[in-house]
Design an enzyme around this catalytic site. Structure first.
Site, PDB file in Angstrom:
ATOM      1  N   GLY A  16       0.823  -1.197   0.000  1.00  0.00           N
ATOM      2  CA  GLY A  16       0.000   0.000   0.000  1.00  0.00           C
ATOM      3  C   GLY A  16       0.858   1.249   0.000  1.00  0.00           C
ATOM      4  O   GLY A  16       0.483   2.285   0.546  1.00  0.00           O
ATOM      5  N   SER A 146      -3.833  -0.143  14.500  1.00  0.00           N
ATOM      6  CA  SER A 146      -4.700   1.039  14.647  1.00  0.00           C
ATOM      7  C   SER A 146      -5.095   1.204  16.102  1.00  0.00           C
ATOM      8  O   SER A 146      -5.209   0.215  16.843  1.00  0.00           O
ATOM      9  CB  SER A 146      -5.966   0.881  13.806  1.00  0.00           C
ATOM     10  N   TYR A 163     -12.965  -3.946  10.824  1.00  0.00           N
ATOM     11  CA  TYR A 163     -11.695  -3.216  10.816  1.00  0.00           C
ATOM     12  C   TYR A 163     -11.026  -3.263  12.183  1.00  0.00           C
ATOM     13  O   TYR A 163      -9.845  -3.608  12.299  1.00  0.00           O
ATOM     14  CB  TYR A 163     -11.950  -1.767  10.404  1.00  0.00           C
ATOM     15  N   SER A 164     -11.765  -2.915  13.236  1.00  0.00           N
ATOM     16  CA  SER A 164     -11.169  -2.885  14.572  1.00  0.00           C
ATOM     17  C   SER A 164     -10.716  -4.275  15.011  1.00  0.00           C
ATOM     18  O   SER A 164      -9.657  -4.426  15.626  1.00  0.00           O
ATOM     19  CB  SER A 164     -12.143  -2.289  15.583  1.00  0.00           C
ATOM     20  N   THR A 165     -11.493  -5.304  14.662  1.00  0.00           N
ATOM     21  CA  THR A 165     -11.114  -6.670  15.000  1.00  0.00           C
ATOM     22  C   THR A 165      -9.842  -7.088  14.265  1.00  0.00           C
ATOM     23  O   THR A 165      -8.940  -7.702  14.846  1.00  0.00           O
ATOM     24  CB  THR A 165     -12.257  -7.639  14.661  1.00  0.00           C
ATOM     25  N   LYS A 167      -7.446  -5.187  13.227  1.00  0.00           N
ATOM     26  CA  LYS A 167      -6.291  -4.471  13.747  1.00  0.00           C
ATOM     27  C   LYS A 167      -5.870  -5.009  15.113  1.00  0.00           C
ATOM     28  O   LYS A 167      -4.670  -5.076  15.422  1.00  0.00           O
ATOM     29  CB  LYS A 167      -6.586  -2.973  13.822  1.00  0.00           C
TER      30      LYS A 167
END
Length: 255
Positions: A16, A146, A163-165, A167
């Site tokens: 990325g 994050s 997303y939070s999981t 990260k």
């Protein structure tokens, strides 16, 4: 005396790396002498970034097309990078995906996409680059986690449980792998950014930026300079005795 932050002769691979935080990290590594490989699914963006970095810093660069959630794509990319640069000294797992949705309405397809890119992609890149690093008995791996993986955000701020999981998984993966490879002169750390002005956060910041800033102890969003120092530290000799750590770069929002 050579600076602890000198990266001359090193090769850094940033997933990325064509835009956003990945591009910023590629630039700071090049500024300190590293040759740069950037990859993502958007080859044209990576190529443009590679050309910009060569023109500005005079280091060797190359762009590669890679879907980090595809095992064969990752294997091919790592081989191509090593064929081009002869080695990989620094790996930054920065590619990421998110999907904002209430848990009760989130499609399984969305959950799988985020987990596959963020968590499985980090595993695949670490495994393939790590095989090379184990042979050369050295390496620096930096995973991008994050603050969302450190604490549960209110739904008004972030409603993206996949997303939070993913990260949070990256944070533990970092610690576990660091322990496994600690005896092989490979350090593995993670950066947990708070809110930065990137393409991924643009919509959230447009809608909730003022509220997010006011909730931060420092009262501001991360700018393009805020991540460079930590990224450079973890890629350089200055961090040779640091491994398995999750460093929040977040203006104090995780306190």
């Amino acid at each position: 005396m050579t600076s602890l932050f000198d990266l001359s002769g090193k090769t850094a691979l940033i997933t990325g790396g064509g835009s956003g935080l990945g591009k910023l990290m590629a630039e700071v590594y090049a500024e300190h002498g590293a040759n740069i490989a950037v990859c993502s699914r958007k080859y044209d963006v990576c190529l443009e970034t590679a050309q910009e970095i060569t023109q500005k810093y005079g280091v060797k660069t190359a762009a590669f097309s890679c879907n980090v959630s595809d095992e064969e794509d990752v294997k091919r990319t790592i081989k191509e990078v090593i064929d081009t640069f002869d080695k990989i000294d620094i790996l930054v797992n920065n590619s990421g995906a998110t999907w904002g949705e209430k848990v009760e309405d989130m499609p399984l397809e969305a959950w799988n996409k985020v987990i596959n890119v963020n968590t499985t992609g980090t595993f695949l890149m670490c495994r393939e680059a790590g095989r090379h690093m184990l042979k050369q008995n050295s390496g620096k791996i930096i995973n991008i986690g994050s603050v969302a993986g450190l604490k549960a955000e209110p739904k008004e701020v972030l409603n993206a449980i996949g997303y939070s999981t993913s990260k949070a998984a990256i944070h533990h993966f970092t610690k576990d792998l660091a322990r496994k490879w600690a005896g092989n002169n490979i350090t593995i750390n993670a950066i947990a950014p708070g809110f930065f002005e990137t393409k991924m956060t643009k919509h959230t910041l447009e809608v909730k930026g003022d509220a997010i800033k006011s909730s931060h102890p420092m009262g501001k969003i991360g700018d393009e300079q805020s991540l460079k120092g930590t990224a450079l530290l973890l890629a350089s000799r200055a961090s040779d005795y640091i491994t398995g750590q999750i460093i929040a770069v977040d203006g104090g929002s995780s306190l």
